[in-house]
Design a protein around this motif. Structure first.
Motif, PDB file in Angstrom:
ATOM      1  N   ARG A 261       0.954  -1.329  -0.065  1.00  0.00           N
ATOM      2  CA  ARG A 261      -0.094  -0.004   0.117  1.00  0.00           C
ATOM      3  C   ARG A 261       0.810   1.345   0.022  1.00  0.00           C
ATOM      4  N   PRO A 262       1.392   1.739  -1.102  1.00  0.00           N
ATOM      5  CA  PRO A 262       2.387   2.709  -1.251  1.00  0.00           C
ATOM      6  C   PRO A 262       1.573   4.068  -1.283  1.00  0.00           C
ATOM      7  N   THR A 263       2.504   5.107  -1.221  1.00  0.00           N
ATOM      8  CA  THR A 263       2.033   6.428  -1.336  1.00  0.00           C
ATOM      9  C   THR A 263       3.059   7.283  -1.985  1.00  0.00           C
ATOM     10  N   LEU A 264       2.555   8.157  -2.700  1.00  0.00           N
ATOM     11  CA  LEU A 264       3.628   8.988  -3.199  1.00  0.00           C
ATOM     12  C   LEU A 264       4.511   9.821  -2.359  1.00  0.00           C
ATOM     13  N   TYR A 265       4.144  10.186  -1.321  1.00  0.00           N
ATOM     14  CA  TYR A 265       5.047  11.196  -0.263  1.00  0.00           C
ATOM     15  C   TYR A 265       6.203  10.300   0.085  1.00  0.00           C
ATOM     16  N   HIS A 266       6.273   8.985   0.204  1.00  0.00           N
ATOM     17  CA  HIS A 266       7.406   8.283   0.707  1.00  0.00           C
ATOM     18  C   HIS A 266       8.279   8.045  -0.537  1.00  0.00           C
ATOM     19  N   TYR A 267       7.959   8.262  -1.667  1.00  0.00           N
ATOM     20  CA  TYR A 267       8.678   8.175  -2.724  1.00  0.00           C
ATOM     21  C   TYR A 267       9.647   9.648  -3.429  1.00  0.00           C
ATOM     22  N   ILE A 268       8.901  10.802  -2.649  1.00  0.00           N
ATOM     23  CA  ILE A 268       9.625  12.097  -3.040  1.00  0.00           C
ATOM     24  C   ILE A 268       9.868  12.599  -1.737  1.00  0.00           C
ATOM     25  N   ALA A 269      10.313  12.072  -0.422  1.00  0.00           N
ATOM     26  CA  ALA A 269      10.468  12.464   0.599  1.00  0.00           C
ATOM     27  C   ALA A 269      11.577  13.294   0.868  1.00  0.00           C
ATOM     28  N   THR A 270      12.580  13.104  -0.107  1.00  0.00           N
ATOM     29  CA  THR A 270      13.936  14.028  -0.209  1.00  0.00           C
ATOM     30  C   THR A 270      13.992  14.901  -1.419  1.00  0.00           C
ATOM     31  N   ARG A 271      14.894  15.784  -1.451  1.00  0.00           N
ATOM     32  CA  ARG A 271      15.040  16.699  -2.580  1.00  0.00           C
ATOM     33  C   ARG A 271      15.611  15.907  -3.808  1.00  0.00           C
ATOM     34  N   GLU A 272      16.537  15.115  -3.643  1.00  0.00           N
ATOM     35  CA  GLU A 272      17.105  14.202  -4.553  1.00  0.00           C
ATOM     36  C   GLU A 272      15.839  13.263  -5.221  1.00  0.00           C
ATOM     37  N   ALA A 273      15.041  12.771  -4.217  1.00  0.00           N
ATOM     38  CA  ALA A 273      13.981  11.880  -4.984  1.00  0.00           C
ATOM     39  C   ALA A 273      13.046  12.608  -5.696  1.00  0.00           C
ATOM     40  N   LEU A 274      12.372  13.667  -5.110  1.00  0.00           N
ATOM     41  CA  LEU A 274      11.397  14.668  -5.907  1.00  0.00           C
ATOM     42  C   LEU A 274      12.108  15.067  -6.909  1.00  0.00           C
ATOM     43  N   ASP A 275      13.281  15.393  -7.328  1.00  0.00           N
ATOM     44  CA  ASP A 275      13.778  15.967  -8.371  1.00  0.00           C
ATOM     45  C   ASP A 275      13.914  14.763  -9.640  1.00  0.00           C
ATOM     46  N   ALA A 276      14.355  13.600  -9.063  1.00  0.00           N
ATOM     47  CA  ALA A 276      14.233  12.421  -9.986  1.00  0.00           C
ATOM     48  C   ALA A 276      13.111  12.180 -10.357  1.00  0.00           C
ATOM     49  N   CYS A 277      12.039  11.931  -9.546  1.00  0.00           N
ATOM     50  CA  CYS A 277      10.824  11.693 -10.130  1.00  0.00           C
ATOM     51  C   CYS A 277      10.140  12.674 -10.886  1.00  0.00           C
TER      52      CYS A 277
END
Length: 323
Positions: A261-277
């Motif tokens: 049961r994933p949610t977006l916020y755990h996949y963009i929790a850091t600046r690096e992860a947000l920018d990559a996504c």
């Protein structure tokens, strides 16, 4: 002062009221954004009804795009005039919003602010589902419920570009036709057909590698019957109501399945992860492998009507609120 939709009590779409509300200067690490457009998402409904908890009163909305008009203390990585978008900040249903820079990405000049507002939450959701939660690749066979929804239309195109066989479900012929025009190889009318039986037929009994399910109660546990042994069930929403508690032994009985049961916020929790996504999303849109089509727009003042249409499945694809 700014105009915003304010929720003072939980309930139906009628609780969404346009008000004049004070908006102070941006705080440390924040910027003020004059918003060009705001994205409508089912998560907004979950907060309005109280399924997801927050304090009252509140301004709903997680997704928007616009131009920076003021900087808070300590902001050095953004400037006044920058075109920006976000998918995980609060208070989007407003003409202006103060947003922490940790939530923001700069919008490329060749992507309009309306397109950015239409795709950030839905597009980054599709990105993490297809490339991180499960890595779709050539030869993958997937099932995506709500294929004609905002995430579904992006995911269908993206999964097809990745080389997958893409099966979807939808609730009307118009939505089936829309999904077929956006990458899906097969679309099942789950109101008329047993979608699990049809998936088995389409896969010669093998089942799919992964099921992406944002519907919830109405499609569970039949979604499990669509999977191959050791397949993955991804529950990322619950538009029909949450999946009720179940015995984990069910996963063993149906083929040693995996569930998440994933949610977006755990996949963009850091600046690096947000920018990559976000950059992955921008790249696939600019390549024309994924088209972002805005299917409905409503004035911000008519947010209640937009919610009612979303909940009664009168909308398809992406919907924007225009301040």
């Amino acid at each position: 002062m700014t105009k915003a939709i304010v929720v003072r009590s939980l309930g139906g779409p009628e609780v969404l009221k346009l008000e004049e509300m004070p908006l102070g200067p941006p705080g440390p690490g924040e910027v003020r954004i004059a918003q060009a457009a705001v994205g409508l998402n089912f998560i907004d409904v979950y907060f309005r009804t109280g399924l997801y908890k927050t304090d009252l009163p509140f301004v709903p909305g997680k997704e928007g795009a616009g131009t920076i008009t003021a900087l808070g203390e300590g902001v050095t990585d953004f400037a006044v005039g920058d075109r920006v978008a976000y998918a995980s900040a609060d208070g989007a249903y407003a003409a202006e919003n103060n947003v922490a820079t940790k939530h923001l990405v700069k919008v490329p000049e060749d992507i309009s602010l309306e397109t950015a507002a239409a795709m950030m939450l839905k597009g980054m959701t599709a990105q993490y589902l297809l490339l991180q939660t499960y890595q779709v690749k050539p030869g993958s066979v997937i099932l995506f419920h709500a294929a004609a929804g905002g995430v579904g239309l992006i995911a269908g195109q993206w999964a097809k570009a990745l080389g997958a066989t893409v099966i979807g479900t939808a609730g009307s012929q118009a939505k089936i036709d829309l999904a077929l025009a956006h990458g899906y190889d097969h679309v099942i009318d789950y109101g008329k057909e047993d979608f699990a039986a049809r998936v088995r037929e389409l896969t010669d009994g093998a089942g799919v590698d992964v099921v992406y399910d944002s519907v919830g109660k109405d499609t569970f546990p039949k979604s499990l019957d669509c999977l191959r042994p050791r397949g993955l069930f991804v529950s990322f929403g619950n538009s029909s109501g949450p999946v009720e508690a179940f015995n984990l032994g069910l996963l063993a009985q149906k083929g040693s399945l995996f569930a998440t049961r994933p949610t977006l916020y755990h996949y963009i929790a850091t600046r690096e992860a947000l920018d990559a996504c976000a950059n992955s999303l921008f790249d696939v849109v600019r390549s024309n492998k994924v088209r972002i089509n805005i299917h409905q727009t409503y004035p911000l003042a008519e947010a209640g009507r937009a919610h009612a249409d979303l909940e009664t499945r009168k909308t398809s694809g992406t919907t924007l609120l225009i301040p």
